[in-house]
Design an enzyme around this catalytic site. Structure first.
Site, PDB file in Angstrom:
ATOM      1  N   HIS A  88       0.839  -1.206   0.000  1.00  0.00           N
ATOM      2  CA  HIS A  88       0.000   0.000   0.000  1.00  0.00           C
ATOM      3  C   HIS A  88       0.872   1.253   0.000  1.00  0.00           C
ATOM      4  O   HIS A  88       1.023   1.941   1.021  1.00  0.00           O
ATOM      5  CB  HIS A  88      -0.947  -0.009   1.200  1.00  0.00           C
ATOM      6  CG  HIS A  88      -2.048  -1.006   1.077  1.00  0.00           C
ATOM      7  ND1 HIS A  88      -2.034  -2.203   1.768  1.00  0.00           N
ATOM      8  CD2 HIS A  88      -3.173  -1.012   0.328  1.00  0.00           C
ATOM      9  CE1 HIS A  88      -3.136  -2.898   1.461  1.00  0.00           C
ATOM     10  NE2 HIS A  88      -3.834  -2.198   0.589  1.00  0.00           N
ATOM     11  N   ASN A  89       1.438   1.553  -1.155  1.00  0.00           N
ATOM     12  CA  ASN A  89       2.305   2.711  -1.314  1.00  0.00           C
ATOM     13  C   ASN A  89       1.895   3.486  -2.564  1.00  0.00           C
ATOM     14  O   ASN A  89       0.887   3.168  -3.206  1.00  0.00           O
ATOM     15  CB  ASN A  89       3.768   2.268  -1.384  1.00  0.00           C
ATOM     16  CG  ASN A  89       3.970   1.146  -2.399  1.00  0.00           C
ATOM     17  OD1 ASN A  89       3.451   1.203  -3.518  1.00  0.00           O
ATOM     18  ND2 ASN A  89       4.723   0.126  -2.027  1.00  0.00           N
ATOM     19  N   ALA A  90       2.677   4.490  -2.928  1.00  0.00           N
ATOM     20  CA  ALA A  90       2.314   5.355  -4.050  1.00  0.00           C
ATOM     21  C   ALA A  90       2.344   4.619  -5.386  1.00  0.00           C
ATOM     22  O   ALA A  90       1.625   4.995  -6.316  1.00  0.00           O
ATOM     23  CB  ALA A  90       3.252   6.561  -4.092  1.00  0.00           C
ATOM     24  N   VAL A  91       3.175   3.587  -5.500  1.00  0.00           N
ATOM     25  CA  VAL A  91       3.221   2.823  -6.756  1.00  0.00           C
ATOM     26  C   VAL A  91       1.909   2.064  -6.953  1.00  0.00           C
ATOM     27  O   VAL A  91       1.391   1.978  -8.072  1.00  0.00           O
ATOM     28  CB  VAL A  91       4.422   1.856  -6.767  1.00  0.00           C
ATOM     29  CG1 VAL A  91       4.509   1.120  -8.106  1.00  0.00           C
ATOM     30  CG2 VAL A  91       5.728   2.606  -6.515  1.00  0.00           C
ATOM     31  N   HIS A  92       1.371   1.519  -5.867  1.00  0.00           N
ATOM     32  CA  HIS A  92       0.056   0.865  -5.953  1.00  0.00           C
ATOM     33  C   HIS A  92      -1.005   1.881  -6.381  1.00  0.00           C
ATOM     34  O   HIS A  92      -1.855   1.582  -7.231  1.00  0.00           O
ATOM     35  CB  HIS A  92      -0.318   0.260  -4.601  1.00  0.00           C
ATOM     36  CG  HIS A  92      -1.772  -0.114  -4.474  1.00  0.00           C
ATOM     37  ND1 HIS A  92      -2.367  -1.108  -5.217  1.00  0.00           N
ATOM     38  CD2 HIS A  92      -2.752   0.416  -3.685  1.00  0.00           C
ATOM     39  CE1 HIS A  92      -3.650  -1.197  -4.892  1.00  0.00           C
ATOM     40  NE2 HIS A  92      -3.915  -0.286  -3.969  1.00  0.00           N
TER      41      HIS A  92
ATOM     42  N   ASP B 198      -8.833  -1.411  -7.961  1.00  0.00           N
ATOM     43  CA  ASP B 198      -8.141  -1.612  -6.683  1.00  0.00           C
ATOM     44  C   ASP B 198      -7.614  -3.033  -6.528  1.00  0.00           C
ATOM     45  O   ASP B 198      -6.568  -3.254  -5.902  1.00  0.00           O
ATOM     46  CB  ASP B 198      -9.092  -1.254  -5.537  1.00  0.00           C
ATOM     47  CG  ASP B 198      -8.400  -1.227  -4.185  1.00  0.00           C
ATOM     48  OD1 ASP B 198      -7.171  -0.984  -4.150  1.00  0.00           O
ATOM     49  OD2 ASP B 198      -9.067  -1.441  -3.163  1.00  0.00           O
TER      50      ASP B 198
ATOM     51  N   HIS C 193      -7.112   6.750  -3.125  1.00  0.00           N
ATOM     52  CA  HIS C 193      -7.990   5.752  -2.483  1.00  0.00           C
ATOM     53  C   HIS C 193      -7.354   5.049  -1.288  1.00  0.00           C
ATOM     54  O   HIS C 193      -8.067   4.519  -0.430  1.00  0.00           O
ATOM     55  CB  HIS C 193      -8.443   4.712  -3.508  1.00  0.00           C
ATOM     56  CG  HIS C 193      -7.425   3.651  -3.780  1.00  0.00           C
ATOM     57  ND1 HIS C 193      -6.311   3.874  -4.573  1.00  0.00           N
ATOM     58  CD2 HIS C 193      -7.338   2.369  -3.357  1.00  0.00           C
ATOM     59  CE1 HIS C 193      -5.594   2.773  -4.636  1.00  0.00           C
ATOM     60  NE2 HIS C 193      -6.186   1.841  -3.896  1.00  0.00           N
ATOM     61  N   ASP C 194      -6.029   5.019  -1.192  1.00  0.00           N
ATOM     62  CA  ASP C 194      -5.355   4.406  -0.042  1.00  0.00           C
ATOM     63  C   ASP C 194      -4.444   5.398   0.662  1.00  0.00           C
ATOM     64  O   ASP C 194      -3.458   5.011   1.300  1.00  0.00           O
ATOM     65  CB  ASP C 194      -4.539   3.189  -0.490  1.00  0.00           C
ATOM     66  CG  ASP C 194      -5.355   1.907  -0.528  1.00  0.00           C
ATOM     67  OD1 ASP C 194      -6.316   1.791   0.245  1.00  0.00           O
ATOM     68  OD2 ASP C 194      -5.035   1.015  -1.343  1.00  0.00           O
TER      69      ASP C 194
ATOM     70  N   GLN D 115      -3.144 -16.247  -2.894  1.00  0.00           N
ATOM     71  CA  GLN D 115      -3.591 -15.705  -4.175  1.00  0.00           C
ATOM     72  C   GLN D 115      -4.699 -16.554  -4.804  1.00  0.00           C
ATOM     73  O   GLN D 115      -5.656 -16.016  -5.364  1.00  0.00           O
ATOM     74  CB  GLN D 115      -2.409 -15.581  -5.142  1.00  0.00           C
ATOM     75  CG  GLN D 115      -1.467 -14.460  -4.793  1.00  0.00           C
ATOM     76  CD  GLN D 115      -2.190 -13.123  -4.691  1.00  0.00           C
ATOM     77  OE1 GLN D 115      -2.858 -12.688  -5.623  1.00  0.00           O
ATOM     78  NE2 GLN D 115      -2.052 -12.462  -3.553  1.00  0.00           N
TER      79      GLN D 115
END
Length: 486
Positions: A210-214, A360, A250-251, A411
């Site tokens: 959950h970072n800026a790349v996501h 998402d 969104h995150d 997964q």
């Protein structure tokens, strides 16, 4: 059928802790002051702190967890800086964790001279083609990638490297500009760039997932969905602006742990939002805080700005995975009854919610080489939370125990019970080449994880048999030696 969207009522009777309001930068908007008239915007732009609204404000109580705010929790964590992982373990007794603001690195991203140059461009004669304002900052490869930003196999990891870790800023600005939204909504270039810089910095870079790349990846996926025929011919410019902003934020400020963790550690955010969509409310209110701090929409009528904030919240709150079945059931009913009418504003908003939900969790639908990286990253974040829970003798959350779970089985379960049902319904709504591509990738990725699981199981069994054989041989040799002794 008209669909109504009711935003959850946030707590109005819970006082803001004194240690929050007394700190540097805390601002309170009372009912007697205008949300956009006071305090002075220049004071807002200089602060690094919390915002609170009294009970007369419909957006209720909000505290933006930035600056030097300290939030008390039963479990002690203390990050060194706001951009670091927010749950670094502390060795002492229950303590406080806080976010200390790093120095802004705006000069590295865009010089003041370029700010002025960009602003002059927007104040000049409107151009008929998209403005390529930041081309001089891109390498040739990054520019080439942006030309293909609508491709589903877009490699966000490579793009992040080519933009020196600024994928979210670069991609968001490019898309807003490509749609002509900067000019259409008369957005100030300096405010927009500052907003995007602050959004990217408020994602915790030490979170494995959950970072800026996501956020950049979700924004790119959202762009792909906005280009789908049904949406492209129906969505308004307002819808597109809202969708892109929601995807980018969104995150926002995600702490790298899930809602159950915040609840069982009596975290202040859990109390603030009464254990309901805790993270999503935090993301939304963080985004609102940045919008107001930068004054991005301060030139619009106050009512329009508030509507934008509420609609943004409605989209972000829809990403709460605990409400997946609620949204999926509503989507199925619409599709079964064939009553979706995209000329209806509420129906368009609902489709934007579903599009953001798909964006998402679209990682299983990406090509294997991209999907596998995301799978490993999200599992690493799960296991990181599990390690924290073990250290503090808390019950380990499902999927967070590295000794009982693998990337593959997590997964496969996620695809089976969450992703496949959602994307099957999306394909019913938008039966296009992209939808079939996503379903095809997910099927192949699921099979690949299954094969890896079998290989790991076989290797594990072989190792077990080898160890057992070695043990038996050693035991037999010991018996022989004992028997041969005089």
């Amino acid at each position: 059928m008209e669909v109504c969207y009711q935003l959850p009522v946030l707590p109005l009777d819970r006082p803001v802790p004194k240690h929050v309001l007394s700190r540097r930068g805390a601002i309170s908007f009372s009912s007697s002051s205008s949300l956009f008239g006071a305090p002075d915007p220049r004071q807002l732009s200089q602060r690094r702190g919390a915002i609170s609204y009294d009970s007369s404000d419909q957006t209720a109580l909000y505290i933006r967890m930035l600056g030097d705010v300290r939030v008390r929790s039963q479990v002690g964590f203390e990050p060194e800086r706001r951009s670091s992982h927010p749950y670094l373990l502390s060795n002492g007794s229950p303590a406080e964790f806080f976010f200390s603001a790093p120095e802004r690195r705006v000069h590295r991203l865009l010089s003041f001279q370029r700010y002025l140059h960009s602003s002059r461009l927007l104040r000049g004669i409107p151009q008929q083609i998209p403005l390529h304002i930041l081309d001089e900052d891109y390498t040739g490869q990054a520019r080439c990638m942006l030309e293909k930003v609508g491709n589903w196999n877009f490699d966000i990891f490579l793009f992040d490297k080519l933009t020196n870790g600024n994928s979210l800023i670069t991609l968001s600005f490019h898309l807003l500009n490509q749609y002509g939204l900067v000019e259409l909504f008369q957005l100030d270039m300096v405010k927009l760039w500052r907003f995007l810089v602050m959004v990217q910095e408020d994602y915790h870079s030490d979170n494995p997932y959950h970072n800026a790349v996501h956020a950049a990846d979700v924004t790119q996926a959202m762009y792909c969905y906005l280009r789908e025929p049904k949406l492209a011919k129906s969505l308004t410019s307002y819808d597109i602006l809202l969708g892109l902003l929601a995807a980018a934020t969104h995150d926002l400020g995600h702490p790298g742990v899930n809602q159950p963790f915040l609840i069982k550690t009596d975290h202040y955010l859990a109390s603030l939002y009464r254990n309901t969509s805790v993270l999503e409310n935090h993301h939304w209110k963080s985004a609102v805080g940045l919008l107001r701090e930068t004054g991005l929409f301060s030139h619009l009528p106050a009512e329009d700005s508030l509507n934008m904030e509420r609609d943004l919240g409605s989209l972000i709150l829809a990403t709460d995975i605990s409400r997946q079945n609620e949204y999926l059931s509503r989507f199925r009913i619409h599709l079964d009854q064939q009553n979706l009418c995209l000329s209806n504003a509420s129906h368009r908003h609902f489709i934007l919610q579903m599009a953001l939900k798909c964006a998402d969790i679209c990682n299983p639908c990406r090509p294997w080489e991209l999907s596998k990286q995301w799978s490993e990253k999200v599992t690493a974040e799960f296991f990181q939370q599990g390690d924290i829970e073990k250290k503090h003798k808390l019950e380990v959350s499902p999927l967070c125990d590295r000794e009982r779970n693998t990337v593959g089985n997590i997964q496969i379960g996620f695809m089976t019970y969450v992703a496949e049902p959602l994307f099957a319904e999306w394909a019913r709504f938008s039966d296009t080449r992209l939808s079939q591509t996503m379903l095809g990738h997910m099927g192949l990725n699921k099979a690949s994880w299954g094969s890896l699981q079998q290989e790991q199981t076989s290797v594990s069994e072989e190792n077990h048999l080898s160890e057992l054989s070695s043990h038996c041989l050693s035991h037999e040799q010991n018996l022989i030696q004992t028997h041969q002794m005089p």
